[in-house]
Scaffold this motif. Structure first.
Motif, PDB file in Angstrom:
ATOM      1  N   ASP A  65       0.858  -1.192   0.000  1.00 45.06           N
ATOM      2  CA  ASP A  65       0.000   0.000   0.000  1.00 45.06           C
ATOM      3  C   ASP A  65       0.888   1.233   0.000  1.00 45.06           C
ATOM      4  N   PRO A  66       1.014   1.928  -1.147  1.00 48.25           N
ATOM      5  CA  PRO A  66       1.929   3.067  -1.238  1.00 48.25           C
ATOM      6  C   PRO A  66       1.343   4.382  -0.729  1.00 48.25           C
ATOM      7  N   THR A  67       0.207   4.322  -0.042  1.00 45.53           N
ATOM      8  CA  THR A  67      -0.469   5.551   0.414  1.00 45.53           C
ATOM      9  C   THR A  67      -0.323   5.784   1.913  1.00 45.53           C
ATOM     10  N   GLN A  68       0.481   4.986   2.604  1.00 45.46           N
ATOM     11  CA  GLN A  68       0.465   5.001   4.064  1.00 45.46           C
ATOM     12  C   GLN A  68       1.542   5.853   4.719  1.00 45.46           C
ATOM     13  N   GLY A  69       2.372   6.532   3.933  1.00 46.56           N
ATOM     14  CA  GLY A  69       3.401   7.368   4.552  1.00 46.56           C
ATOM     15  C   GLY A  69       4.468   6.535   5.233  1.00 46.56           C
ATOM     16  N   ASP A  70       4.809   6.910   6.462  1.00 50.85           N
ATOM     17  CA  ASP A  70       5.863   6.211   7.196  1.00 50.85           C
ATOM     18  C   ASP A  70       5.318   4.984   7.913  1.00 50.85           C
ATOM     19  N   ARG A  71       4.767   4.084   7.150  1.00 53.39           N
ATOM     20  CA  ARG A  71       4.290   2.834   7.731  1.00 53.39           C
ATOM     21  C   ARG A  71       3.938   1.879   6.609  1.00 53.39           C
ATOM     22  N   GLN A  72       3.751   0.622   6.976  1.00 54.41           N
ATOM     23  CA  GLN A  72       3.206  -0.382   6.072  1.00 54.41           C
ATOM     24  C   GLN A  72       2.497  -1.398   6.947  1.00 54.41           C
ATOM     25  N   GLY A  73       1.175  -1.330   6.920  1.00 59.15           N
ATOM     26  CA  GLY A  73       0.402  -2.218   7.772  1.00 59.15           C
ATOM     27  C   GLY A  73       0.636  -1.904   9.234  1.00 59.15           C
ATOM     28  N   ASN A  74       1.027  -2.922  10.003  1.00 59.00           N
ATOM     29  CA  ASN A  74       1.277  -2.745  11.432  1.00 59.00           C
ATOM     30  C   ASN A  74       2.667  -2.209  11.736  1.00 59.00           C
ATOM     31  N   ASP A  75       3.529  -2.119  10.729  1.00 53.35           N
ATOM     32  CA  ASP A  75       4.888  -1.607  10.921  1.00 53.35           C
ATOM     33  C   ASP A  75       4.892  -0.095  10.752  1.00 53.35           C
ATOM     34  N   VAL A  76       5.232   0.616  11.812  1.00 54.40           N
ATOM     35  CA  VAL A  76       5.171   2.074  11.799  1.00 54.40           C
ATOM     36  C   VAL A  76       6.561   2.654  12.009  1.00 54.40           C
ATOM     37  N   GLY A  77       6.926   3.650  11.193  1.00 54.41           N
ATOM     38  CA  GLY A  77       8.222   4.306  11.314  1.00 54.41           C
ATOM     39  C   GLY A  77       8.750   4.707   9.961  1.00 54.41           C
ATOM     40  N   SER A  78       9.639   5.700   9.947  1.00 55.35           N
ATOM     41  CA  SER A  78      10.175   6.165   8.663  1.00 55.35           C
ATOM     42  C   SER A  78      11.008   5.098   7.970  1.00 55.35           C
ATOM     43  N   ASN A  79      11.498   4.126   8.711  1.00 58.63           N
ATOM     44  CA  ASN A  79      12.255   3.028   8.108  1.00 58.63           C
ATOM     45  C   ASN A  79      11.360   2.072   7.313  1.00 58.63           C
ATOM     46  N   TYR A  80      10.038   2.226   7.452  1.00 60.21           N
ATOM     47  CA  TYR A  80       9.102   1.394   6.704  1.00 60.21           C
ATOM     48  C   TYR A  80       8.425   2.161   5.566  1.00 60.21           C
ATOM     49  N   ARG A  81       9.003   3.294   5.178  1.00 62.35           N
ATOM     50  CA  ARG A  81       8.394   4.118   4.132  1.00 62.35           C
ATOM     51  C   ARG A  81       8.436   3.419   2.782  1.00 62.35           C
ATOM     52  N   SER A  82       7.444   3.723   1.952  1.00 59.92           N
ATOM     53  CA  SER A  82       7.435   3.248   0.569  1.00 59.92           C
ATOM     54  C   SER A  82       8.430   4.084  -0.226  1.00 59.92           C
ATOM     55  N   ALA A  83       9.251   3.417  -1.039  1.00 61.05           N
ATOM     56  CA  ALA A  83      10.307   4.165  -1.741  1.00 61.05           C
ATOM     57  C   ALA A  83      10.736   3.451  -3.010  1.00 61.05           C
ATOM     58  N   VAL A  84      11.120   4.251  -4.000  1.00 65.25           N
ATOM     59  CA  VAL A  84      11.799   3.762  -5.203  1.00 65.25           C
ATOM     60  C   VAL A  84      13.090   4.551  -5.319  1.00 65.25           C
ATOM     61  N   TYR A  85      14.217   3.876  -5.177  1.00 68.34           N
ATOM     62  CA  TYR A  85      15.517   4.532  -5.275  1.00 68.34           C
ATOM     63  C   TYR A  85      16.183   4.108  -6.578  1.00 68.34           C
ATOM     64  N   THR A  86      16.348   5.072  -7.466  1.00 69.11           N
ATOM     65  CA  THR A  86      16.746   4.804  -8.842  1.00 69.11           C
ATOM     66  C   THR A  86      18.242   4.986  -9.065  1.00 69.11           C
ATOM     67  N   GLN A  87      18.733   4.382 -10.152  1.00 68.55           N
ATOM     68  CA  GLN A  87      20.169   4.440 -10.437  1.00 68.55           C
ATOM     69  C   GLN A  87      20.490   5.202 -11.716  1.00 68.55           C
ATOM     70  N   ASN A  88      19.458   5.703 -12.419  1.00 67.03           N
ATOM     71  CA  ASN A  88      19.709   6.522 -13.600  1.00 67.03           C
ATOM     72  C   ASN A  88      18.440   7.285 -13.949  1.00 67.03           C
ATOM     73  N   ASP A  89      18.546   8.173 -14.912  1.00 62.65           N
ATOM     74  CA  ASP A  89      17.405   9.010 -15.289  1.00 62.65           C
ATOM     75  C   ASP A  89      16.262   8.198 -15.900  1.00 62.65           C
ATOM     76  N   VAL A  90      16.591   7.127 -16.606  1.00 66.08           N
ATOM     77  CA  VAL A  90      15.543   6.302 -17.216  1.00 66.08           C
ATOM     78  C   VAL A  90      14.692   5.659 -16.123  1.00 66.08           C
ATOM     79  N   GLN A  91      15.331   5.109 -15.108  1.00 64.40           N
ATOM     80  CA  GLN A  91      14.592   4.515 -13.999  1.00 64.40           C
ATOM     81  C   GLN A  91      13.743   5.564 -13.282  1.00 64.40           C
ATOM     82  N   GLN A  92      14.309   6.745 -13.085  1.00 71.66           N
ATOM     83  CA  GLN A  92      13.577   7.810 -12.391  1.00 71.66           C
ATOM     84  C   GLN A  92      12.315   8.197 -13.167  1.00 71.66           C
ATOM     85  N   ALA A  93      12.459   8.356 -14.466  1.00 70.40           N
ATOM     86  CA  ALA A  93      11.316   8.758 -15.287  1.00 70.40           C
ATOM     87  C   ALA A  93      10.229   7.684 -15.297  1.00 70.40           C
ATOM     88  N   LEU A  94      10.609   6.412 -15.405  1.00 71.51           N
ATOM     89  CA  LEU A  94       9.618   5.352 -15.446  1.00 71.51           C
ATOM     90  C   LEU A  94       8.948   5.170 -14.086  1.00 71.51           C
TER      91      LEU A  94
END
Length: 451
Positions: free
Chosen positions: A128-157
């Motif tokens: 669920d990518p709408t929950q901010g700093d959590r995922q289900g019962n796991d709460v905290g910024s370490n549980y944030r939804s994220a996509v970390y890209t390695q080039n501009d093509v990945q970032q754009a897609l």
């Protein structure tokens, strides 16, 4: 080799103990698991979906993915589990403003067998990518939804697929995506005991359920806008519905996807959950929707007159619909078997001693799977059958845990049931070794005397 004896109708069968160990489950050590050979050309991307144990399993299930590694990314502290947990506590206490790492998985895939878009679609649909700093019962910024890209093509897609999925979420009445999409700055591999965690610990915590919203297929809309005149249609009568648990399909007259859903799902409905259809976008009098409806078809699950979940749109993905419903009908233990290829411990499942005349059915769809007269005592600790009903199952090669087995799933819902082996009794010689907890037994109706 030690063997165990099976007795069926007075006929004795020898079954190797080694086969019993692999009968239905995950008894093989993770150290024996064989990883696929790495292709010459690969691509990787780093994704945060909450707890990396479940994320690792979900992403590894995508064909073409050759490796998934748990790790920590884009924080300002040491890249260890202890450091991440400690930093999150400091943040919560207001004692540190340093950015914490996200628990992530580094997904490596073979571009000849899959592509980045498919990887990202799997990512969006698996949490669920709408929950901010959590995922289900796991709460905290370490549980944030994220996509970390390695080039501009990945970032754009990543940005493009986010925008596409946001529209689908909005049509389903869901909130805004909070996923952080940014270049990868730091990445640390997690400790060895976190790698392949759910392979090493089959009954371990997964924590991912997704939103139930399908990523739109290219060029295909799965919904029809709710017509303005729909409110003129009569509302459903609450007195004729099941107050405890009721599905309602909100439709429109000129809705191709509604007709598709009716033909492929409703016309074959055997599920134990009551279902009704309506052209009016309002619930029965006295019942409540969480939000207004945006499109048709929208299938809403009500419990005690209140919406508990909805499934918006239908493009022919029956398995996904049944999975959505299954998450509300099945217990957590059943979900682990059905959706995560889990296994109950031998001798603990339901129906092991069931001998009455009747039919074993899918617990979600109600579709018939096995007749009781094909059930036999295999001595394995799991319900066993020598023959399924025609068209009830599908078979899939399973190479997990260093073994090559044949997995069987329900053809109607796609849930995992167990495995089939070639050491059963006549007349088929097959042993369908099934998890009893994902079977529902329906006894035959006893005919009254004189009828």
């Amino acid at each position: 080799m030690i063997s165990q004896t099976l007795v069926f109708n007075g006929i004795t069968f020898a079954l190797a103990a080694a086969l019993l160990v692999g009968a239905c489950g995950d008894a093989t050590s993770a150290a024996q698991a064989v990883k696929p050979k790495m292709p010459a050309v690969t691509e990787s991307i780093v994704l945060g979906m909450g707890c990396f144990w479940g994320a690792e399993k979900r992403m590894a299930a995508l064909p073409g993915v050759v490796d998934v590694e748990s790790g920590y990314a884009n924080g300002e502290v040491d890249g260890t589990y202890e450091a991440v947990l400690a930093q999150e506590k400091l943040r919560q206490w207001g004692r540190s403003a340093k950015r914490n790492h996200a628990e992530v998985v580094k997904v490596t895939f073979d571009p000849a067998k899959t592509d980045l878009e498919k990887v990202l679609i799997q990512f969006w649909e698996s949490h669920d990518p709408t929950q901010g700093d959590r995922q289900g019962n796991d709460v905290g910024s370490n549980y944030r939804s994220a996509v970390y890209t390695q080039n501009d093509v990945q970032q754009a897609l990543a940005l493009k697929t986010r925008d596409v999925y946001q529209k689908a979420l909005q049509a389903a009445g869901r909130g805004a995506i909070t996923t952080e999409i940014a270049p990868l700055q730091k990445y640390y591999s997690a400790e060895e005991y976190h790698q392949d965690y759910l392979v090493k610990n089959p009954n371990g915590y997964c924590g991912l359920g997704g939103t139930g919203v399908k990523y739109p297929q290219a060029g295909v809309a799965a919904t029809t806008p709710m017509p303005a005149a729909a409110a003129q249609a009569p509302r459903l009568d609450a007195a004729k519905l099941d107050f405890q648990r009721q599905l309602i399909v909100f439709e429109a007259e000129d809705c191709a996807y509604c007709r598709k859903f009716k033909a492929e799902v409703l016309d074959r409905w055997q599920s134990p959950v009551a279902i009704a259809r309506t052209l009016n976008p309002q619930p029965p009098v006295g019942w409540t929707l969480e939000k207004a409806l945006f499109a048709t078809p929208t299938i809403v699950l009500f419990e005690k007159g209140k919406e508990v979940s909805r499934y918006t749109g239908y493009n022919g993905d029956q398995e996904r619909f049944w999975k959505w419903l299954g998450f509300h009908l099945l217990t957590p233990a059943q979900q682990k078997i059905a959706f995560e290829q889990g296994t109950e411990y031998p001798g603990t499942g339901s129906h092991l001693d069931e001998k009455r005349p009747g039919t074993f059915v899918d617990p979600i769809t109600g579709a018939a799977l096995f007749r009781s007269d094909t059930k036999f005592d295999s001595g394995t600790g799991w319900p066993s059958f020598f023959n399924p009903l025609p068209g009830a199952l599908t078979e899939h090669v399973d190479v997990s845990h260093g073994m090559r087995r044949v997995e069987v799933r329900s053809a109607s819902s796609g849930i995992h049931l167990g495995h089939v082996f070639d050491d059963g009794p006549p007349p088929t010689g097959k042993r369908y070794c099934i998890n009893g907890n994902v079977l529902k037994f329906v006894p035959d109706q006893v005919k009254q005397a004189g009828k």
